[in-house]
Design an enzyme around this catalytic site. Sequence first.
Site, PDB file in Angstrom:
ATOM      1  N   GLU A  72     -32.949 -23.067 -23.932  1.00  0.00           N
ATOM      2  CA  GLU A  72     -34.172 -23.594 -24.531  1.00  0.00           C
ATOM      3  C   GLU A  72     -33.772 -24.485 -25.689  1.00  0.00           C
ATOM      4  O   GLU A  72     -32.979 -24.077 -26.552  1.00  0.00           O
ATOM      5  CB  GLU A  72     -35.045 -22.439 -25.025  1.00  0.00           C
ATOM      6  N   CYS A 115     -33.182 -12.019 -32.053  1.00  0.00           N
ATOM      7  CA  CYS A 115     -32.152 -11.778 -31.026  1.00  0.00           C
ATOM      8  C   CYS A 115     -30.799 -12.308 -31.469  1.00  0.00           C
ATOM      9  O   CYS A 115     -29.779 -11.872 -30.957  1.00  0.00           O
ATOM     10  CB  CYS A 115     -32.532 -12.463 -29.723  1.00  0.00           C
ATOM     11  N   ASN A 169     -41.607 -11.302 -32.347  1.00  0.00           N
ATOM     12  CA  ASN A 169     -40.824 -11.634 -33.549  1.00  0.00           C
ATOM     13  C   ASN A 169     -40.930 -13.097 -33.960  1.00  0.00           C
ATOM     14  O   ASN A 169     -40.717 -13.426 -35.124  1.00  0.00           O
ATOM     15  CB  ASN A 169     -39.359 -11.197 -33.399  1.00  0.00           C
ATOM     16  N   GLU A 187     -34.278 -15.107 -21.975  1.00  0.00           N
ATOM     17  CA  GLU A 187     -33.599 -15.065 -23.272  1.00  0.00           C
ATOM     18  C   GLU A 187     -33.722 -13.626 -23.744  1.00  0.00           C
ATOM     19  O   GLU A 187     -34.790 -13.192 -24.157  1.00  0.00           O
ATOM     20  CB  GLU A 187     -34.276 -16.070 -24.226  1.00  0.00           C
TER      21      GLU A 187
END
Length: 482
Positions: free
Chosen positions: A463, A289, A156, A255
Site C-alpha cells: 500500500e 503494526c 488503530n 497487511e
Amino acid sequence: MLPLSRPDLLLSDAFLAGRPHAGAERFAVTNPATGALLAEVTDCTPEDAAQAIEAATQAQRDWARQTGKARAAILRRWHDLVIAHADDLATILTAEMGKPLAEAKGEILYGAGYIEFYAEEAKRLYGETLPGHQSDKRLIVLRQPVGVVGAITPWNFPNAMIARKAAPALAAGCAIVVKPAAETPLSSLALALLAQEAGLPDGLLSVLPSTWAASIGQEFCDNPRMRKISFTGSTNVGRILMRQGAAQIKKLSLELGGNAPFIVFDDADLDAAVEGCLLSKFRNAGQTCVCTNRIYVQDAVHDAFVAKLAAAVAALPVGDGFAPGTAIGPLISPAAVEKVRDHVSDATAKGATLVTGGAAHALGGTYFQPTVLSGVTAEMAVAREETFGPLAPVFRFQTVDEVLAAANDTDFGLASYVYTGSLSRSWQVMEGLEYGMVGVNTGLISTELAPFGGIKQSGTGREGGRQGIEDYLELKYCCLSV
Ligand code: SIN
C-alpha cells in the site's frame, strides 16, 4: 457534544450507495478515554453488504470508463476537503480511538497524502506495447481495474487505513465497500461524506459499520461480484479470509501483524536511537503494526541505552487525547490492557527486570504506564507475540550475526529498524533483515510515497507508492494480428 465546526460530519447512519442507511439495529460507539457515548450507529448486516456490492458493481462500470484525469479531479477535491476539515476529522478520530489530538491530526494529513498521491497516479496508469513474436503481430498490455473491492479496516488508524485503500482503488477505476472496525466507524463515515461532497458518484464508496465482522467478511468472500478484498488487521483473520476466499480464488491484499525488531549497535548515536525508539515504540501508545516489539542493544552500549530510554519513557505524559501535551492515550479496550499486563508478568516471571512502569496507570480505565523491561530473552512471550501496547522490552546482543538471527527468528516480517553509524553495517543489516520494510537511523518509516507491506505471515501486497495501485489493477495482454 464534540466541538466540531461542521457537526454534520459526525454521522451515525451507515453510508450505503451514497445514502444514509438507518438499518434495523444500532450499536454504541464510545470514547475509550472516558467511556462516554459518542453515537449509536447502524449495525449493518450481510444483506446490507450484498446491497452495497450490487450498487458498487453498477457504479463501477461508468467509473472505469471515465478518464484517469476525470477521476483524478474528484480525488483531488476529496483531498482538499479532507485538508479543509482536518481539525474536525482529528477531533472525531481522537474521540473514538483515543490517540492524542496532535497525532490524530497527523493521521488525517497522512491519510490525505494517499488521496493526493493516487489522484496524481490516476493519470499514469500506463500500459505497454511489446515487440511482436511474428511480423504481423502487435502486442499490447492494458492495465484495467479489478472491479469491486471490499476493504476491512482496523481501529488503530480509523482514517488513514481507509484512505490508503480507497484512494488507489478509486484512482484505478474500482468501486469500494468498506467495513470499518466496530470501535471506530465515525472517522470512516465522515470521510465518505466528504468524498460525496467532492463529487464521487454514488455507489463507488459505501461504508458499513457493523458488529457482524465475520458474516460481512464471509459475504465479501462469497459474493462473486466482489473481486478483491484488502484487509488490515490480525494474521489470524487474514488466514480466515484466505481460506474463505480460496473457493473463488479471491484476490487479496493483507497487511497483518508484525513483530518489529529495533537494533542498536555500539556505534549508534544513542540519543537519536532513543528518540527513534520512542517514536517507533510509543506512537499510538504502541498500537501500530509497525511498532517496535523487540529492542536489541549491543553489549557495550546496553546499559547506557536502557538508562536513557527509561528516563525518556518515564517522562511521557499519559492522559486523555484531548488534554494538551498528552503523548500516550488510553488503550483501545480492557483486553488490550490485559495483553500488556500478561507480557509484563510473563517476562518478569522468567527473569526480566522491570526498569520503569509495568502496571495500570493511576488514571484507571484503559490507561497503562509506559514500560521498559531489560534482561528480556527469546523464551519470553514478548519475543514471539506482538504486544500492541506501551511496553519496550530490551534484549542484549554481542555480534551482527547473532542479532540478525534473533531478529529474523519470527513468523512475521513487516517493519524493522536499525541504528548504526556505519554505512557498511547499515547495508549488511538492511539486506540481512527478512522484513518488508527497514528503517535505518529512523523510527518513523510510514509515508504515502513508499510501498508499505510485509513478507512471511505479515501479509501480501503493498500500500502506498506507485506499487500500491498495482493491487487494484489487472493486466490484460492483447495480441493483434494486423
Ligand atoms: C498499521 O498499524 O497498520 C499502520 C501503521 C502505519 O501506517 O504507519
